[in-house]
Design a protein around this motif. Sequence first.
Motif, PDB file in Angstrom:
ATOM      1  N   GLU A  64     -19.802  -1.781   7.667  1.00  0.00           N
ATOM      2  CA  GLU A  64     -20.312  -2.944   6.936  1.00  0.00           C
ATOM      3  C   GLU A  64     -19.253  -4.033   6.790  1.00  0.00           C
ATOM      4  N   ASN A  65     -17.993  -3.713   7.074  1.00  0.00           N
ATOM      5  CA  ASN A  65     -16.915  -4.697   6.968  1.00  0.00           C
ATOM      6  C   ASN A  65     -16.742  -5.542   8.223  1.00  0.00           C
ATOM      7  N   VAL A 175      -9.699 -17.460  11.607  1.00  0.00           N
ATOM      8  CA  VAL A 175     -10.680 -16.381  11.721  1.00  0.00           C
ATOM      9  C   VAL A 175     -10.151 -15.191  10.928  1.00  0.00           C
ATOM     10  N   PRO A 176     -11.035 -14.303  10.485  1.00  0.00           N
ATOM     11  CA  PRO A 176     -10.565 -13.178   9.667  1.00  0.00           C
ATOM     12  C   PRO A 176      -9.809 -12.129  10.477  1.00  0.00           C
ATOM     13  N   VAL A 177      -8.976 -11.382   9.764  1.00  0.00           N
ATOM     14  CA  VAL A 177      -8.306 -10.209  10.315  1.00  0.00           C
ATOM     15  C   VAL A 177      -9.068  -8.974   9.844  1.00  0.00           C
ATOM     16  N   VAL A 178      -9.375  -8.075  10.772  1.00  0.00           N
ATOM     17  CA  VAL A 178     -10.061  -6.826  10.444  1.00  0.00           C
ATOM     18  C   VAL A 178      -9.078  -5.674  10.650  1.00  0.00           C
ATOM     19  N   PRO A 179      -8.589  -5.055   9.579  1.00  0.00           N
ATOM     20  CA  PRO A 179      -7.630  -3.951   9.721  1.00  0.00           C
ATOM     21  C   PRO A 179      -8.335  -2.644  10.056  1.00  0.00           C
ATOM     22  N   PRO A 206     -11.935  -4.091   4.802  1.00  0.00           N
ATOM     23  CA  PRO A 206     -12.523  -5.400   4.497  1.00  0.00           C
ATOM     24  C   PRO A 206     -11.800  -6.502   5.260  1.00  0.00           C
ATOM     25  N   ALA A 207     -12.569  -7.439   5.782  1.00  0.00           N
ATOM     26  CA  ALA A 207     -11.979  -8.552   6.531  1.00  0.00           C
ATOM     27  C   ALA A 207     -11.085  -9.383   5.614  1.00  0.00           C
ATOM     28  N   ILE A 226      -3.788  -0.919   5.880  1.00  0.00           N
ATOM     29  CA  ILE A 226      -3.758   0.133   6.906  1.00  0.00           C
ATOM     30  C   ILE A 226      -2.917   1.321   6.459  1.00  0.00           C
ATOM     31  N   GLU A 227      -1.708   1.053   5.976  1.00  0.00           N
ATOM     32  CA  GLU A 227      -0.819   2.152   5.603  1.00  0.00           C
ATOM     33  C   GLU A 227      -1.335   2.907   4.381  1.00  0.00           C
ATOM     34  N   ALA A 228      -1.951   2.206   3.434  1.00  0.00           N
ATOM     35  CA  ALA A 228      -2.541   2.888   2.282  1.00  0.00           C
ATOM     36  C   ALA A 228      -3.729   3.742   2.703  1.00  0.00           C
TER      37      ALA A 228
END
Length: 248
Positions: A64-65, A175-179, A206-207, A226-228
């Motif tokens: 959904e993200n 533009v968004p970053v998607v991790p 989340p973006a 990402i690390e969390a």
Amino acid sequence: MLALRSLLFAVFLVIVTPPCAILGILAFPLPSSVRRRIVASWAPLVMWFAWHLLGIRYRVIGRENIPAGSAVIVSKHQSAWETMALQVIFPPLCFVFKRELLKVPFFGWGLALTSGIAIDRGAAKDALTQVVEQGQARLAEGFWVVVFPEGTRVELGATRRYQPGGARLAQQAQVPVVPVAHNAGEFWRRDTWLKTPGEIIVSIGPAIAPGDMDANEINLAARNWIEAEMRRLFPHHYAATIPQAAAS
């Protein structure tokens, strides 16, 4: 049985990769979108065999993200598996990759037809410029851009410095970053040809909208998530580092 399955999979790659690359080369006169679909058909085929022959399944959380428009994917990099899986999970995309891969017979030839961004990692400043300039062009064409910010495949439980190229591209293109976090290296290890059955979990965060943030802030936000998430989903990978972290 593990060795036999892994060997059969390696033989399958040797058989299927050259025809896909050759078909892509023969389709050179056709529009780039057609060439790309031909070459990109290799990834879901390999994923199917990885699932049914090797027993490497995968599960995605956070679908959904995924935003509606183009974005920059900033992903953990542990193996070759995610380079195929991301092509199946996300909309049409291209990768930022080291230029040396273009020299690999058949695989590199096919890679050259995917509208990817080949960079010289030895020229840091020029490489960053290439990522931003070529990345903006790919985003304008409707592609997503995948960046592995740690620059290379990392061991389980390890973290390298996150390079800011993907964040800089997102900031410049707005533009968004998607991790993306995952544990592909647990079953598709970087240091052996043997593949282990199991379920890979791919978590899409989340973006991150760039807004007024600079590239370093975007990069830090992606890294922190990402690390969390890696430590939340796969704490056993980091167990050995906990006493050291606590002591510091």
